[in-house]
Design a protein around this motif. Structure first.
Motif, mmCIF file in Angstrom:
data_model
loop_
_atom_site.group_PDB
_atom_site.id
_atom_site.type_symbol
_atom_site.label_atom_id
_atom_site.label_comp_id
_atom_site.label_asym_id
_atom_site.label_seq_id
_atom_site.Cartn_x
_atom_site.Cartn_y
_atom_site.Cartn_z
ATOM 1 N N SER A 332 13.611 -4.339 11.628
ATOM 2 C CA SER A 332 13.256 -5.007 10.370
ATOM 3 C C SER A 332 11.752 -5.157 10.228
ATOM 4 O O SER A 332 11.204 -4.976 9.132
ATOM 5 N N LEU A 333 11.055 -5.472 11.314
ATOM 6 C CA LEU A 333 9.601 -5.612 11.250
ATOM 7 C C LEU A 333 8.945 -4.275 10.955
ATOM 8 O O LEU A 333 8.072 -4.161 10.086
ATOM 9 N N ASP A 334 9.377 -3.241 11.658
ATOM 10 C CA ASP A 334 8.789 -1.911 11.460
ATOM 11 C C ASP A 334 9.086 -1.378 10.062
ATOM 12 O O ASP A 334 8.217 -0.794 9.412
ATOM 13 N N ILE A 335 10.336 -1.581 9.616
ATOM 14 C CA ILE A 335 10.715 -1.094 8.290
ATOM 15 C C ILE A 335 9.901 -1.796 7.218
ATOM 16 O O ILE A 335 9.448 -1.184 6.241
ATOM 17 N N LEU A 336 9.676 -3.108 7.370
ATOM 18 C CA LEU A 336 8.940 -3.867 6.360
ATOM 19 C C LEU A 336 7.493 -3.376 6.267
ATOM 20 O O LEU A 336 6.989 -3.105 5.169
ATOM 21 N N LEU A 337 6.817 -3.256 7.404
ATOM 22 C CA LEU A 337 5.408 -2.859 7.387
ATOM 23 C C LEU A 337 5.255 -1.391 6.977
ATOM 24 O O LEU A 337 4.473 -1.061 6.081
ATOM 25 N N TYR A 338 6.005 -0.512 7.638
ATOM 26 C CA TYR A 338 5.916 0.905 7.298
ATOM 27 C C TYR A 338 6.446 1.167 5.896
ATOM 28 O O TYR A 338 5.858 1.924 5.111
ATOM 29 N N GLY A 339 7.584 0.518 5.560
ATOM 30 C CA GLY A 339 8.212 0.765 4.275
ATOM 31 C C GLY A 339 7.338 0.361 3.105
ATOM 32 O O GLY A 339 7.262 1.073 2.095
ATOM 33 N N THR A 340 6.663 -0.780 3.219
ATOM 34 C CA THR A 340 5.780 -1.223 2.140
ATOM 35 C C THR A 340 4.641 -0.235 1.937
ATOM 36 O O THR A 340 4.284 0.100 0.803
ATOM 37 N N SER A 341 4.066 0.246 3.039
ATOM 38 C CA SER A 341 2.978 1.221 2.916
ATOM 39 C C SER A 341 3.485 2.524 2.309
ATOM 40 O O SER A 341 2.799 3.152 1.499
ATOM 41 N N LEU A 342 4.716 2.922 2.657
ATOM 42 C CA LEU A 342 5.275 4.155 2.106
ATOM 43 C C LEU A 342 5.522 4.026 0.605
ATOM 44 O O LEU A 342 5.245 4.953 -0.165
ATOM 45 N N VAL A 343 6.036 2.870 0.178
ATOM 46 C CA VAL A 343 6.261 2.646 -1.252
ATOM 47 C C VAL A 343 4.946 2.717 -2.019
ATOM 48 O O VAL A 343 4.872 3.288 -3.123
ATOM 49 N N LEU A 344 3.882 2.170 -1.455
ATOM 50 C CA LEU A 344 2.571 2.253 -2.094
ATOM 51 C C LEU A 344 2.135 3.709 -2.268
ATOM 52 O O LEU A 344 1.503 4.063 -3.272
ATOM 53 N N GLU A 345 2.474 4.551 -1.325
ATOM 54 C CA GLU A 345 2.114 5.963 -1.419
ATOM 55 C C GLU A 345 2.888 6.657 -2.541
ATOM 56 O O GLU A 345 2.328 7.479 -3.281
ATOM 57 N N PHE A 346 4.176 6.340 -2.679
ATOM 58 C CA PHE A 346 4.944 6.905 -3.784
ATOM 59 C C PHE A 346 4.405 6.416 -5.131
ATOM 60 O O PHE A 346 4.360 7.179 -6.101
ATOM 61 N N VAL A 347 4.000 5.143 -5.188
ATOM 62 C CA VAL A 347 3.392 4.613 -6.413
ATOM 63 C C VAL A 347 2.097 5.363 -6.710
ATOM 64 O O VAL A 347 1.814 5.725 -7.862
ATOM 65 N N ALA A 348 1.295 5.622 -5.669
ATOM 66 C CA ALA A 348 0.040 6.362 -5.853
ATOM 67 C C ALA A 348 0.299 7.755 -6.404
ATOM 68 O O ALA A 348 -0.452 8.254 -7.255
ATOM 69 N N LEU A 349 1.371 8.400 -5.940
ATOM 70 C CA LEU A 349 1.719 9.737 -6.437
ATOM 71 C C LEU A 349 1.936 9.706 -7.953
ATOM 72 O O LEU A 349 1.403 10.542 -8.685
ATOM 73 N N VAL A 350 2.690 8.711 -8.431
ATOM 74 C CA VAL A 350 3.007 8.613 -9.856
ATOM 75 C C VAL A 350 1.770 8.229 -10.660
ATOM 76 O O VAL A 350 1.486 8.820 -11.709
ATOM 77 N N VAL A 351 1.008 7.240 -10.167
ATOM 78 C CA VAL A 351 -0.177 6.771 -10.892
ATOM 79 C C VAL A 351 -1.194 7.893 -11.045
ATOM 80 O O VAL A 351 -1.791 8.073 -12.122
ATOM 81 N N LEU A 352 -1.387 8.682 -10.002
ATOM 82 C CA LEU A 352 -2.344 9.787 -10.091
ATOM 83 C C LEU A 352 -1.849 10.875 -11.042
ATOM 84 O O LEU A 352 -2.662 11.531 -11.704
ATOM 85 N N ARG A 353 -0.528 11.053 -11.126
ATOM 86 C CA ARG A 353 0.002 12.005 -12.107
ATOM 87 C C ARG A 353 -0.332 11.542 -13.530
ATOM 88 O O ARG A 353 -0.622 12.347 -14.409
ATOM 89 N N VAL A 354 -0.288 10.218 -13.762
ATOM 90 C CA VAL A 354 -0.546 9.666 -15.092
ATOM 91 C C VAL A 354 -2.034 9.646 -15.398
ATOM 92 O O VAL A 354 -2.477 10.093 -16.464
#
Length: 426
Positions: A332-354
């Protein structure tokens, strides 16, 4: 670093071989384990690999995901992205010396009698190795990949043609824990963005990154599925499997020599994972120092190898101090820290497309903005599932999820403190 060394480094940043899959077999049986190991990359690894391939090709900057999020979402979120990864490293990097010592104990108990000292020596050697630079670590990783996989190839061949093979044994233990099996598979396919932090040290990154990431997905899936399929075909009972069962299987089908080779492969795996992740994580403090978040001295590099030697040594010191924490791997700790950073990367992908539709993208995920957004749905859903499944884990008597949120919130506090000290703008 060229293509083959980058694939080697990625292999250890994500995998480190079939070690750790024993629990998956025990939870669901070999047949279901194989199905999970084939399906998980399609939902979890492939979308992440495609995202990393596009962003690494478009923005091949040192610091990787930190640079992507900073450009898309601003300096604050870029800093938070880096903080999440560095914080996670404190809980992860102390595990590899421990794994190394556990395998060393099987071969030379006397050498493993002082585990803390062995861990310190392990980190020191790994750090000195990293001073050789990205190319040296990458080439070493490619060689170590071959070393650790060779015994499993022999084991797979011997088990497949062993007397009595051809009658797979069904899962004979408790009812299959499919949810738990998926979590084990997720863990063993995690970390595709780690190699992005060394983009400034990769030859022709716009072409090399997408190719390396996609080839690594296939390589890791293959090296997971083949040994598991061989055990299934050999009629091994999966309900008896636990950590270390690969060694027992090697002894059964190949004798003591093959068992020793699998143990040695475990030591290679632990060292390879530490070295590759040291390569990845140590670039973050160096880039943060260049941006004014950390003391400038952390950005100093060796003239020959280009390695940020101060950042490597400082990171290694932090990981050495974390040896005394004795934290077990908490999903749970690893998923929370890694997962949040990964979600930010997917958001960055979309924002840069826009925001930057004309940004050169040598490799581009097929489809428009909707497809780019859809890419993150599967991984995000799995992350949410993993958190829900492990809500009750604890660390030092505190709920691991609450502990992880506290670690996350330290990022904005540190960022605010740096701003107040006038080291950096917003």
């Amino acid at each position: 670093m060229t293509l083959l060394p980058l694939i080697g480094a990625l292999y250890f940043m994500v995998s480190g071989g079939p070690y750790g899959l024993e629990e998956l077999a025990q939870k669901v049986g070999f047949g279901a384990a194989i199905a999970i190991l084939i399906a998980t990359p399609l939902v979890w690894s492939l979308p992440t690999a495609l995202m990393v391939g596009e962003l690494a090709a478009a923005l091949p900057d040192e610091g990787g995901y930190y640079a992507w999020v900073r450009r898309a979402l601003g300096r604050f979120w870029g800093f938070e992205e880096a903080w999440l990864s560095l914080a996670a490293s404190l809980f992860d990097m102390a595990l590899y010396p421990t794994l190394f010592v556990l395998y060393l104990e099987r071969l030379a108990p006397n050498l493993a009698a002082a585990p803390l000292l062995s861990g310190v020596i392990f980190i020191a050697v790994g750090s000195l190795y990293n001073l050789g630079g990205a190319r040296a670590v990458g080439e070493g990783s490619a060689a170590m990949t071959a070393l650790l996989l060779a015994p499993f190839l022999v084991l797979a061949i011997l088990a497949s043609f062993a007397h009595g093979a051809g009658t797979p044994v069904a899962h004979a233990g408790a009812p299959p824990d499919l949810a738990g099996g998926v979590l084990v598979a997720m863990w063993n396919y995690m970390g595709w963005d780690n190699a992005s932090t060394i983009a400034g040290e990769v030859e022709r990154p716009a072409r090399t990154y997408p190719t390396a990431v996609l080839m690594s997905v296939a390589l890791i899936a293959l090296t997971y599925v083949v040994p598991m399929a061989a055990m299934w075909k050999a009629g091994v009972d999966p309900s008896t499997w636990e950590t270390g069962s690969w060694v027992d299987a090697a002894r059964t089908y190949g004798g003591a020599a093959l068992a020793v080779a699998v143990v040695g492969g475990g030591m290679v795996s632990a060292f390879g994972m530490y070295s590759a992740l040291c390569l990845s994580y140590s670039r973050l403090p160096a880039v943060l120092a260049e941006d004014g978040y950390l003391p400038r001295g952390l950005a100093r590099r060796l003239a020959g190898s280009g390695a940020p030697w101060v950042a490597v040594l400082a990171s290694s010191l932090a990981w050495t101090l974390s040896l005394g924490l004795s934290f077990e791997r908490l999903i749970s700790l690893d998923i929370l820290l890694y997962g949040t950073s990964l979600v930010l990367e997917f958001v960055a992908l979309v924002v840069l497309r826009v925001r930057e539709p004309d940004l050169p993208r040598p490799f581009r995920v097929p489809g428009g903005i909707v497809m780019a957004a859809a890419l993150g749905v599967g991984p995000t859903a799995l992350l949410g599932f993993a958190l829900f499944k492990n809500l009750h884990e604890t660390i030092a008597g505190v709920n691991a999820l609450a502990f992880g949120v506290g670690v996350m919130l330290l990022g904005p506090v540190i960022h605010a403190a740096i701003r107040l000290s006038s080291r950096v703008d917003a």
